[in-house]
Design an enzyme around this catalytic site. Structure first.
Site, mmCIF file in Angstrom:
data_model
loop_
_atom_site.group_PDB
_atom_site.id
_atom_site.type_symbol
_atom_site.label_atom_id
_atom_site.label_comp_id
_atom_site.label_asym_id
_atom_site.label_seq_id
_atom_site.Cartn_x
_atom_site.Cartn_y
_atom_site.Cartn_z
ATOM 1 N N TYR A 69 0.850 -1.190 0.000
ATOM 2 C CA TYR A 69 0.000 0.000 0.000
ATOM 3 C C TYR A 69 0.890 1.247 0.000
ATOM 4 O O TYR A 69 1.963 1.264 0.597
ATOM 5 C CB TYR A 69 -0.881 0.023 1.248
ATOM 6 C CG TYR A 69 -1.871 -1.118 1.344
ATOM 7 C CD1 TYR A 69 -2.879 -1.274 0.396
ATOM 8 C CD2 TYR A 69 -1.815 -2.017 2.396
ATOM 9 C CE1 TYR A 69 -3.801 -2.310 0.488
ATOM 10 C CE2 TYR A 69 -2.735 -3.053 2.510
ATOM 11 C CZ TYR A 69 -3.732 -3.197 1.546
ATOM 12 O OH TYR A 69 -4.646 -4.221 1.658
ATOM 13 N N PHE A 80 -1.511 -7.363 1.765
ATOM 14 C CA PHE A 80 -2.913 -7.072 2.062
ATOM 15 C C PHE A 80 -3.145 -6.516 3.466
ATOM 16 O O PHE A 80 -4.238 -6.049 3.777
ATOM 17 C CB PHE A 80 -3.815 -8.293 1.831
ATOM 18 C CG PHE A 80 -3.903 -8.725 0.399
ATOM 19 C CD1 PHE A 80 -4.634 -7.987 -0.529
ATOM 20 C CD2 PHE A 80 -3.237 -9.853 -0.043
ATOM 21 C CE1 PHE A 80 -4.702 -8.369 -1.860
ATOM 22 C CE2 PHE A 80 -3.297 -10.255 -1.372
ATOM 23 C CZ PHE A 80 -4.036 -9.514 -2.279
ATOM 24 N N HIS A 189 -8.949 -11.029 -8.275
ATOM 25 C CA HIS A 189 -8.391 -10.203 -7.209
ATOM 26 C C HIS A 189 -9.521 -9.650 -6.325
ATOM 27 O O HIS A 189 -10.611 -9.382 -6.813
ATOM 28 C CB HIS A 189 -7.598 -9.045 -7.833
ATOM 29 C CG HIS A 189 -6.693 -8.345 -6.871
ATOM 30 N ND1 HIS A 189 -7.133 -7.321 -6.056
ATOM 31 C CD2 HIS A 189 -5.387 -8.525 -6.584
ATOM 32 C CE1 HIS A 189 -6.125 -6.906 -5.307
ATOM 33 N NE2 HIS A 189 -5.047 -7.610 -5.612
#
Length: 222
Positions: A69, A80, A189
């Protein structure tokens, strides 16, 4: 690369990968990014967190992400996952929704997936650093050479691992995995752009636990 923090078992398993020319180029690239004033995520001490928290010989499940991120405070080295005080990103919320629909586990209060890593789920991004606010900015800068070697080494040296490949980027890594020895589960995804095309309802979490049970391995508390 500063402050490499990685479990000794990986240094042994990867047998000198850190000394190869491409890794030296990679290290210099990341250093140069930081020296030039670029904000790079995650913090250097967390770049290898997935492999520091989950020793090589204990890995049972591998979940592949793409790159970290890129917002402040989010990335901490696990695919994640976000730090516990950060709002859950949309992809992670869809993962939690699928878990709730699949096995009934309530959506947790935070998105820190360290609890999975501690249960021997390797949460591996294929690129381990990123510039702030610039997704995929470190893609194609040698990280993939390194993470491909991780996937290949796991495939070659371990027996019966479960690889969860979500989305086309992760699924391209299937060629590195010996599917005679290991199980590969594929789905779209969990991003809002694609989750409705089959990630939601894929049942990967219950399937993974069923496979682990069949092999006498403790289930994951998702």
């Amino acid at each position: 690369m500063t402050e490499i923090k990685i479990h000794e078992s990986w240094k042994h398993a990867l047998q000198g990968e850190f000394e190869k020319p491409y890794f030296k180029q990679l290290s210099q690239f990341v250093k140069d990014e930081i020296i030039s004033g670029q904000r790079v995520y995650p913090h250097p001490k967390n770049i290898f967190a997935a492999m520091d928290m989950t020793p090589f010989e204990t890995v049972r499940v591998v979940i592949l992400g793409q790159d970290p991120y890129h917002g402040p405070g989010q990335a901490h080295g696990l695919a994640f996952s976000v730090q516990e005080w950060v709002r859950n990103p949309p992809s992670l919320m869809n993962i939690f929704k699928e878990i709730q629909g699949d096995i009934g586990t309530p959506i947790p209060h935070n998105g820190d997936l360290s609890r999975w890593a501690e249960q021997w789920v390797l949460l591996l991004n294929t690129t381990l650093t990123v510039r702030a606010w610039q997704p995929m900015s470190h893609t194609g800068k040698w990280w993939e050479d390194f993470t491909d070697s991780i996937i290949k080494t796991l495939s070659d040296k371990r027996e019966f691992l479960i690889f969860l490949l979500w989305g086309s980027h992760a699924q391209k890594k299937k060629s590195l995995i010996d599917t005679q020895k290991h199980v590969v589960l594929e789905a779209p995804h969990p991003s809002p752009l694609s989750a409705h095309r089959g990630f939601l309802g894929c049942g990967h979490f219950s399937k993974t636990n069923a496979l682990l049970r069949e092999h006498g391995i403790t289930e994951i508390k998702w």
